[in-house]
Design a protein around this motif. Structure first.
Motif, short mmCIF file in Angstrom:
data_model
loop_
_atom_site.label_atom_id
_atom_site.label_comp_id
_atom_site.label_asym_id
_atom_site.label_seq_id
_atom_site.Cartn_x
_atom_site.Cartn_y
_atom_site.Cartn_z
N ILE A 159 0.84 -1.19 0.00
CA ILE A 159 0.00 0.00 0.00
C ILE A 159 0.88 1.25 0.00
O ILE A 159 0.54 2.26 -0.59
CB ILE A 159 -0.94 0.00 1.23
N ALA A 160 2.02 1.16 0.64
CA ALA A 160 2.90 2.32 0.75
C ALA A 160 3.83 2.46 -0.45
O ALA A 160 4.66 3.35 -0.49
CB ALA A 160 3.72 2.22 2.03
N GLY A 161 3.72 1.56 -1.43
CA GLY A 161 4.48 1.72 -2.66
C GLY A 161 5.89 1.17 -2.63
O GLY A 161 6.70 1.46 -3.50
N ILE A 162 6.20 0.38 -1.62
CA ILE A 162 7.57 -0.16 -1.55
C ILE A 162 7.67 -1.44 -2.37
O ILE A 162 8.65 -1.67 -3.05
CB ILE A 162 7.96 -0.36 -0.09
N TYR A 163 6.64 -2.27 -2.29
CA TYR A 163 6.57 -3.43 -3.17
C TYR A 163 5.41 -3.25 -4.11
O TYR A 163 4.49 -2.49 -3.84
CB TYR A 163 6.32 -4.72 -2.38
#
Lengths: 513, 362
Positions: free
Chosen positions: A52-56
């Protein structure tokens, strides 16, 4: 009232190699709601939130933000969707001030205007009840202050959806309460909050809903008011288990290790240990409590001969010969040659206790490779030991020649603790031995420590979960910034009392002891 | 809020699980084949000649005549010897890039003994002196950076690199002292050379073969080898189990230096019987690659040193046959190494492309 959804996940899957971190997870978070994501270590909580946080980026499935399908390829995308994540390990620049860290990387008008930023920070702080000095440098801050900076950082960027990864792991009970008050205020303000945790009582006291993950799979979401510890544990582990730690009375305790007036100064000239006095007795578990980084590591390493000691003594009473040995200024090898059977399960398992790239047999050999005449290694005895530990502690591994870094956290710890216990110690020191372990492995470790205690070993247990310390130990030594701030009987104390001792700074030593 | 296009990225990178051995080998073989094809394409682009000629010329350069085969085997042996030397240090994560200098100093010591004592000392004794002097000199050269690293944690990469330049200048200086004519070329002294086993190359090759086996056993089965591995993986673990890290660093660098000394001895005392500033010929650096490609396994280094030696001999022939600049050799070597090292990425990761019809999937 029908609440608006903030985040909705549909069939999200993420794999790393053959490990499935998340399998077909679907869940919803509403605005004005606190959702706990509960699961054991390794159940995929952090991976899920990182997507959700865009790291994966998810391998399969969709993410909807405010009802619209979203593609989040980077943390920058996440910010555009007003999502902010507070990671377990803070990402702050030490030499900059709070305000500088908060505006770091922002674009647009007035980004270099520190006064204006300070004003806005003040306004946010007042709104939600933070206490922060925008001019204070990060290196001068306590862990809880740093966390506050991280939270303000995402609020400053206008986040409406906050994700907190294990935010209470490093806080005292009092600080945790403060954080929860802030989070409740943010919820009432209409923000959607997700908190990742594995502590049941926090889930019950804070959240509105609980989503449970087990081994990467989504088990379900329930309303917190319908939940209790037993239900949640069953959802997490998949079977009913009793959460009681046995505590037997110590059998004829004798003084085994007497630490007096211990003082250590680190490379920067800071006293990391100051006038430490305590006695560890045989057949007893001595707990050590304190905020992370208060000197616990240095204390254990000083006893193990890995830390330079500037003053004081460490006296070991040999139970066989009755002789006394001073362990100060001795190397680990000299300590061993004195016949002191000191076992040490360090905090950094793969960086100190074990070698990640070596297999289980070679890791067994770490303690024993010198044995035997000649220049060549003997791989037979360590192989037997490895097989025995795999068998007795039910280590899940393809075989004894698998590199330990491929094992899960719980199995790594079983290998390490198994090896240290196999040396039949008279003193066993364990630093955070259940950190990152699932419930079953944790209870196995408690059981092993209790077994050692019954055998008459002096066990020193450095822990972070006060509930566990209270249930397992006989006495608890509390350390605050390098000082002993208290020594309490674990049978007659409370979490709050220990919490207060942990944050106590002014100490009158000697008189107290 | 900025409107985002709801599209997945074209591909993303996914870490692979452990792949079976044969797949790993397959990927590596495919990389070498692709590399050779690329080389041929570049060659064709440059010369407009058939790529078949290119391959033939390369093969010819390495295996064309018996002499060439021996030459290549010898070059491979010297390279392997230096690679063996840097390996224990590398396993310890001590980045010794000073093998060039260590070899040169060993060779210089050997040349000095030959120069001063070949008239006065009987041969067998001279050989012993040459051997001891080479090994000792290289050990000194290697242990200086190790002392600084062990005691003051200096950066060994820079330190060993700088020692190379000193070594080069030392050689230049002594040649000036020894060669009165001022030509700057030290005449070969074959009368003081090491004894021959069979032909001119067999002694060197056999010495290196024995060393390879010994080093493999040392690293794999000895207590010292185990300590080196532990120190390399984690100094904290080493201290935790009571290893004297300082001692291991010094001891291992002495070993590393000693093997460099053997390489210097073989180059000067066993092959050229003379020395110049270029005697190590950059092999001290090539050896780093050989050692890394073999993942620090002395037995695998036989393969990787063969590959490098083959490339060097083969491409030299190519530049000869087609009247090309020596750069062709560098270009071909670079292309092949690029593919070999690059394929490691595909062994550890795979690319997952966007599914063409996403709507159907959901």
């Amino acid at each position: 009232m029908q609440k608006q959804t903030a985040i909705e996940l549909k069939g999200v899957t993420k794999t790393f190699g053959t490990t499935v971190a998340n399998k077909n997870v679907s869940l919803t978070v509403n605005k004005g709601e606190i959702l706990s994501v509960l699961g054991e270590n390794g159940s995929g909580k952090t991976t899920l939130m990182n997507m959700i946080a865009g790291i994966y980026f998810p391998d399969e499935g969709q993410i909807f933000i405010n009802g619209e399908e979203a593609v989040i390829r980077s943390p920058k995308d996440a910010f555009a969707y007003k999502i902010g994540m507070i990671h377990q390990h803070f990402k702050l620049v030490d030499v900059l001030s709070a305000a500088e860290n908060i505006i770091l990387g922002l674009r647009g008008e007035g980004r270099y205007n520190l006064n204006k930023a300070a004003q806005k920070i003040k306004q946010i702080s007042e709104q939600y009840g933070f206490e922060i000095n925008p001019k204070k440098k990060i290196y001068a801050m306590s862990v809880s202050e740093k966390q506050t900076v991280e939270i303000i950082k995402v609020l400053y960027r206008g986040a409406d959806i906050l994700i907190l990864d294990e935010p209470t792991a490093v806080l005292t009970p009092q600080e945790t309460q403060k954080l929860f008050d802030v989070l409740r205020r943010m919820r009432d303000d209409g923000k959607a909050i997700v908190i990742i945790t594995h502590k049941l009582h926090e889930v019950l006291s804070l959240s509105d809903k609980v989503a449970v993950l087990r081994k990467g799979e989504y088990i379900g979401t329930i309303e917190t008011r319908e939940a209790n510890e037993a239900i949640l544990t069953e959802m997490m582990v998949g079977k009913k288990i009793t959460l009681n730690i046995d505590r037997l009375d110590p059998v004829s305790p004798e003084d085994r290790l007497i630490v007096s007036d211990l003082e250590c100064v680190n490379r920067d000239g800071v006293k990391v240990l100051d006038h430490i006095d305590f006695t560890a007795r045989s057949g007893e578990i001595l707990g050590i409590a304190g905020i992370a980084g208060s000197g616990q590591r240095e204390l254990l390493e000083a006893i193990a001969g890995l830390q330079h000691i500037d003053a004081g003594q460490i006296i070991y009473h040999d139970p066989k010969t009755g002789k006394e040995e001073n362990l100060r200024d001795k190397t680990p090898l000299q300590i061993r040659d004195l016949g002191v059977r000191l076992s040490f399960v360090p905090e950094d398992r793969l960086g100190m206790g074990l070698v990640g790239n070596m297999d289980i047999v070679d890791n067994m050999m770490l303690r024993s490779y010198r044995k035997g005449k000649g220049v060549f290694l003997q791989r037979k005895p360590p192989k037997t030991l490895a097989e025995k530990i795999i068998d007795e502690l039910e280590v899940v591994t393809p075989g004894p020649s698998t590199p330990v870094r491929r094992l899960s956290g719980g199995n790594v710890q079983k290998v390490l603790v198994g090896r240290e216990i196999a040396a039949s110690p008279t003193v066993l020191m364990a630093a955070y031995p259940v950190r990152g372990l699932d419930i079953n492995s944790s209870y196995l470790i408690y059981h092993l420590l209790n077994q050692q205690k019954q055998k008459g070993v002096a066990v020193i247990f450095v822990g972070e979960d006060l509930d566990v310390l209270l249930a397992l130990c006989d006495r608890i030594l509390v350390i605050g910034s390098g000082h002993v701030t208290g020594l309490v009987d674990a049978r007659h104390t409370t979490k709050e009392e220990i919490g207060l001792l942990m944050t106590k700074t002014e100490v009158k030593h000697h008189e107290e002891a | 809020m900025k409107k985002h296009e709801a599209r997945e990225p074209l591909f993303h990178i996914v870490k692979r699980a452990q792949i079976p051995l044969y797949q790993g080998i397959l990927i590596r073989v495919a990389a070498i084949v692709l590399a050779l094809l690329t080389c041929a394409a570049v060659f064709f682009f440059l010369t407009q000649k058939s790529p078949v000629d290119f391959y033939r010329s390369m093969f010819n350069g390495a295996f064309g005549t018996e002499r060439r085969i021996w030459n290549m085997a010898h070059q491979m042996a010297i390279l392997l010897c230096i690679s063996l030397a840097v390996t224990p240090a590398f396993k310890m994560r001590f980045w010794n890039i000073g093998a060039e200098g260590q070899v040169l100093v060993g060779g210089l010591a050997c040349a000095a003994i030959m120069f001063y004592f070949r008239q006065s000392v009987p041969l067998p004794l001279l050989w012993v002196m040459m051997t001891l002097a080479s090994i000792l000199a290289s050990m000194v050269w290697a242990i200086i950076p190790a002392i600084f690293k062990a005691n003051w944690n200096t950066n060994e990469t820079l330190f060993t690199l700088m020692m190379n330049y000193i070594a080069t200048q030392l050689v230049a200086y002594f040649i000036n002292v020894w060669v009165k004519s001022g030509s700057g070329v030290l005449n070969p002294m074959p009368d003081a050379g090491l004894p021959k086993l069979g032909n001119a190359w067999t002694l060197n090759i056999s010495v290196v073969a024995v060393l390879t086996v010994i080093l493999y056993i040392y690293l794999r089965f000895s207590k010292h080898g185990y300590e080196i591995a532990v120190v390399g993986e984690s100094e904290n673990t080493a201290r935790y189990i009571g290893v004297n890290v300082k001692k291991v660093i010094l001891r291992t660098m002495m070993l590393s230096g000693a093997i460099c000394g053997v390489a210097g001895l073989l180059i000067v005392g066993g092959t050229s019987y003379t020395i110049n500033a270029n005697s190590a010929g950059g092999q001290g650096f090539t050896a780093i690659m050989v050692s890394w490609l073999a993942k620090f396994n002395p037995l695998l280094m036989i393969l990787t040193s063969f590959l490098i030696a083959f490339l060097q001999r083969g491409t030299n022939q190519v530049s000869n046959d087609f009247k090309m600049d020596n750069s062709i050799s560098n270009i071909v070597t670079a292309i092949i190494l690029f593919f070999i090292i690059g394929c490691e990425f595909f062994i550890n990761y795979k690319l997952v492309f966007r599914k063409p019809s996403k709507e159907d999937a959901t």
